[in-house]
Design a protein around this motif. Sequence first.
Motif, PDB file in Angstrom:
ATOM      1  N   GLY A  23       0.851  -1.252   0.059  1.00  0.00           N
ATOM      2  CA  GLY A  23      -0.050   0.075   0.002  1.00  0.00           C
ATOM      3  C   GLY A  23       0.964   1.278  -0.047  1.00  0.00           C
ATOM      4  O   GLY A  23       0.427   2.478   0.503  1.00  0.00           O
ATOM      5  N   ALA A  24       2.005   1.252  -0.700  1.00  0.00           N
ATOM      6  CA  ALA A  24       2.737   2.349  -0.517  1.00  0.00           C
ATOM      7  C   ALA A  24       2.343   3.493  -1.615  1.00  0.00           C
ATOM      8  O   ALA A  24       2.463   4.692  -1.215  1.00  0.00           O
ATOM      9  CB  ALA A  24       4.330   1.927  -1.268  1.00  0.00           C
ATOM     10  N   CYS A  25       1.566   3.374  -2.610  1.00  0.00           N
ATOM     11  CA  CYS A  25       1.058   4.593  -3.338  1.00  0.00           C
ATOM     12  C   CYS A  25       0.372   5.242  -2.475  1.00  0.00           C
ATOM     13  O   CYS A  25       0.303   6.667  -2.564  1.00  0.00           O
ATOM     14  CB  CYS A  25       0.205   3.838  -4.538  1.00  0.00           C
ATOM     15  N   LEU A  28       2.048   7.242   0.112  1.00  0.00           N
ATOM     16  CA  LEU A  28       2.930   8.448  -0.279  1.00  0.00           C
ATOM     17  C   LEU A  28       2.035   9.413  -0.896  1.00  0.00           C
ATOM     18  O   LEU A  28       2.448  10.780  -0.753  1.00  0.00           O
ATOM     19  CB  LEU A  28       4.082   7.743  -1.378  1.00  0.00           C
ATOM     20  N   ALA A  29       1.222   9.129  -1.651  1.00  0.00           N
ATOM     21  CA  ALA A  29       0.390  10.243  -2.277  1.00  0.00           C
ATOM     22  C   ALA A  29      -0.519  11.125  -1.371  1.00  0.00           C
ATOM     23  O   ALA A  29      -0.774  12.077  -1.694  1.00  0.00           O
ATOM     24  CB  ALA A  29      -0.405   9.629  -3.409  1.00  0.00           C
ATOM     25  N   ALA A 173       6.532  15.501  -4.083  1.00  0.00           N
ATOM     26  CA  ALA A 173       6.724  14.083  -4.225  1.00  0.00           C
ATOM     27  C   ALA A 173       8.230  13.532  -3.668  1.00  0.00           C
ATOM     28  O   ALA A 173       8.221  12.634  -2.967  1.00  0.00           O
ATOM     29  CB  ALA A 173       6.703  13.780  -5.578  1.00  0.00           C
ATOM     30  N   ALA A 176       8.161  12.755   0.135  1.00  0.00           N
ATOM     31  CA  ALA A 176       7.088  11.655   0.444  1.00  0.00           C
ATOM     32  C   ALA A 176       7.818  10.542   0.373  1.00  0.00           C
ATOM     33  O   ALA A 176       8.020   9.614   1.437  1.00  0.00           O
ATOM     34  CB  ALA A 176       5.986  11.573  -0.388  1.00  0.00           C
ATOM     35  N   PHE A 177       8.895  10.150  -0.593  1.00  0.00           N
ATOM     36  CA  PHE A 177       9.671   8.883  -0.594  1.00  0.00           C
ATOM     37  C   PHE A 177      10.732   9.072   0.561  1.00  0.00           C
ATOM     38  O   PHE A 177      10.848   8.001   1.040  1.00  0.00           O
ATOM     39  CB  PHE A 177      10.451   8.940  -2.074  1.00  0.00           C
ATOM     40  N   LEU A 180       9.239   8.484   3.876  1.00  0.00           N
ATOM     41  CA  LEU A 180       8.596   7.060   4.131  1.00  0.00           C
ATOM     42  C   LEU A 180      10.092   6.143   4.216  1.00  0.00           C
ATOM     43  O   LEU A 180      10.065   5.328   5.251  1.00  0.00           O
ATOM     44  CB  LEU A 180       7.848   6.420   3.099  1.00  0.00           C
TER      45      LEU A 180
ATOM     46  N   LEU B  18       6.746   8.889 -10.103  1.00  0.00           N
ATOM     47  CA  LEU B  18       7.725   9.766  -9.514  1.00  0.00           C
ATOM     48  C   LEU B  18       7.041  10.948  -9.204  1.00  0.00           C
ATOM     49  O   LEU B  18       7.301  12.035  -8.050  1.00  0.00           O
ATOM     50  CB  LEU B  18       9.100  10.190 -10.134  1.00  0.00           C
ATOM     51  N   PHE B  21       2.723   9.059  -7.813  1.00  0.00           N
ATOM     52  CA  PHE B  21       2.752   7.934  -6.976  1.00  0.00           C
ATOM     53  C   PHE B  21       1.944   6.610  -7.250  1.00  0.00           C
ATOM     54  O   PHE B  21       1.322   6.086  -6.616  1.00  0.00           O
ATOM     55  CB  PHE B  21       2.301   8.331  -5.381  1.00  0.00           C
ATOM     56  N   VAL B  24       3.829   2.192  -7.302  1.00  0.00           N
ATOM     57  CA  VAL B  24       4.977   2.426  -6.508  1.00  0.00           C
ATOM     58  C   VAL B  24       5.333   0.741  -6.013  1.00  0.00           C
ATOM     59  O   VAL B  24       6.629   0.667  -5.992  1.00  0.00           O
ATOM     60  CB  VAL B  24       4.777   3.263  -5.170  1.00  0.00           C
ATOM     61  N   CYS B  25       4.443   0.019  -5.643  1.00  0.00           N
ATOM     62  CA  CYS B  25       4.581  -1.400  -5.388  1.00  0.00           C
ATOM     63  C   CYS B  25       5.803  -2.314  -6.405  1.00  0.00           C
ATOM     64  O   CYS B  25       6.735  -2.513  -5.730  1.00  0.00           O
ATOM     65  CB  CYS B  25       3.443  -2.093  -5.173  1.00  0.00           C
ATOM     66  N   LEU B 173      13.497   3.715  -1.366  1.00  0.00           N
ATOM     67  CA  LEU B 173      12.780   4.769  -1.349  1.00  0.00           C
ATOM     68  C   LEU B 173      13.455   6.180  -1.217  1.00  0.00           C
ATOM     69  O   LEU B 173      13.120   7.191  -2.015  1.00  0.00           O
ATOM     70  CB  LEU B 173      11.804   4.669  -0.077  1.00  0.00           C
ATOM     71  N   GLY B 177      13.175   8.846  -3.860  1.00  0.00           N
ATOM     72  CA  GLY B 177      12.888  10.474  -3.624  1.00  0.00           C
ATOM     73  C   GLY B 177      14.155  11.313  -4.225  1.00  0.00           C
ATOM     74  O   GLY B 177      13.595  12.469  -4.917  1.00  0.00           O
TER      75      GLY B 177
END
Lengths: 193, 190, 197
Positions: A23-25, A28-29, A173, A176-177, A180, B18, B21, B24-25, B173, B177
């Motif tokens: 569930g990373a999307c 992050l978003a 963006a 966020a990366f 996390l 990027l 989002f 991402v998985c 990650l 970024g």
Amino acid sequence: MNQVQNFSKGFIKENPILVMVLGACPALATTSSMINGLGMGLATTFVLLGSNTVVSLMKNLIPDKVRIPAFIVVIATFVTIVDLVMNAYVPSLYESLGIFIPLIVVNCIVLGRAEAFASKNTVWSSVVDGAGMGLGFTAALGVLGAIREILGSGAIGGFKFISGDGILVFILAPGAFIALGYMIAIVKKINKA
Amino acid sequence: MDFILLIISAILVNNIVLAQFLGVCPFLGVSNKVSTAIGMSGAVTFVMVLATMVTYLIYTYILIPLGIGFMQTIAYILVIASLVQMVEIILKKISQPLYQALGIFLPLITTNCAVLGVAILVIKKDYNLVEGIVYGAATAIGFGLALVILAGIREQLELADVPSGMKGAPIALVTAGILALAFMGFAGLV
Amino acid sequence: MAKIQSSLKNMVLSLTLISVGASAALGFVYEMTKGPIELTALNKKLDAIKQVVPEFTNNPNDDMFMLPTGEGDSLEVYPARSGEEVVGYAVRSYTNNGFSGYISFMVGFLPDGTIYNISVLEHKETPGLGTKMVPEGTPEKPEFKDQFKGKHPADFPLKVRKDGGPVDAITAATISSRAFCEGVQRAYNTFEKGGMK
């Protein structure tokens, strides 16, 4: 199984996003602010509770070979319910979460719990599992949102405590990366200790 | 709508992973090696273009005339799941080498939110069928670009001395970024 | 109860059952939320209109009409009346040239064409930079869009200083500011050509 353990495993030990990186999307978003993160987490929790309950109730009625499509239909139904209800009653939150509400349907956490837990356990255990996983996800999103909001806009829960702008990149963006990434590293450290 | 603008925007400026989002998985999951990254990108491109086309037609000619636009999510996910399954079966029958190259990635694509995301975005942005397909293809290329770049970096990282806590997902990650930061330089191109 | 077998009959039956249940549930929720969803959308529009024109008594949404822009499309115009007298027009305008593309506005004009106020409806501009076009300022601390209030586009060219106009661009967001001007200009052109003033 001990229900307390069953519930609390979702927070640190088996946290869906921080340990299993599922569930990373949405994580992050939607975490540009704490409120958005919590909103997304709660919407996911509702879907997770609903789908876990229904799947465990119907586990004997669904033949093995078609279980995945059956689960997907159940999940998509709950997602659409959340979508419609949020659109009607919390329009501003609905707008800021946008496309990530319908995308809960492909959130690996939800299908993962249906397949790995709800289809093999009793209704009560599945509800507890869904609540624990959902709230663990919500907590992680809330913390991530809070970190990004504090650093990025110098505010928390919408209240500004500095004048001017924060470190803008954390709202965007890249922040966020990076945020996390560090959160996952910290939780890894905690779990090892 | 200017197609070149649409393509540049989808690949570089609003890169699906990027900047938006989505997906991402798999972006984190299959970016260990450049060769798997290329395979995954190929499979995603293939499915994304097909899925965008089919879901668009279903939305415009079935859901809207029937007045059940709210069934969008449920219809889309089922269409994508069956489409992936069909592509897998057909590939197996007609082209063994292609199946061997893309086959193992196909089941993963059903839960790739980029595919469903693009299908929904095409409707949200009011694109017509041709624009939708171009957008789908360009987005998939953007996904592939980001994936291959990240895989290239991660291959190099294998040799670096990363602190133990940062190994795996965290360093991927953080790398992503920094990559996103670089891609922000493209903003304003369109 | 024992788990049922994966025979064709059972598979078709259970999938059909689930689909019917799902459709019924969704149909029900859809009917329940339909009214509130329409109401929220309408209220949002009315709030934006209220913000950009003087006080009115009619329902501008019922009196909405379309005016061609001259570029091949049309804009929505919402007339605001107090009693019988027209007090202003809210024009829903847009631009595709924002830093991140599409921005839409509600631009309010007095009947003579003077800008009353502007409200940004949708945008995707960079937080902290382009987003500064959104907030409403106070007399002590005016914001970007306040400089348009009370100006008539005929003698206040909608151009940023860099392009030789009088508009002070948002610091580090010239593209957003330029797009903002363009959107307002589009609203004014349409409004003027429609012979409204």
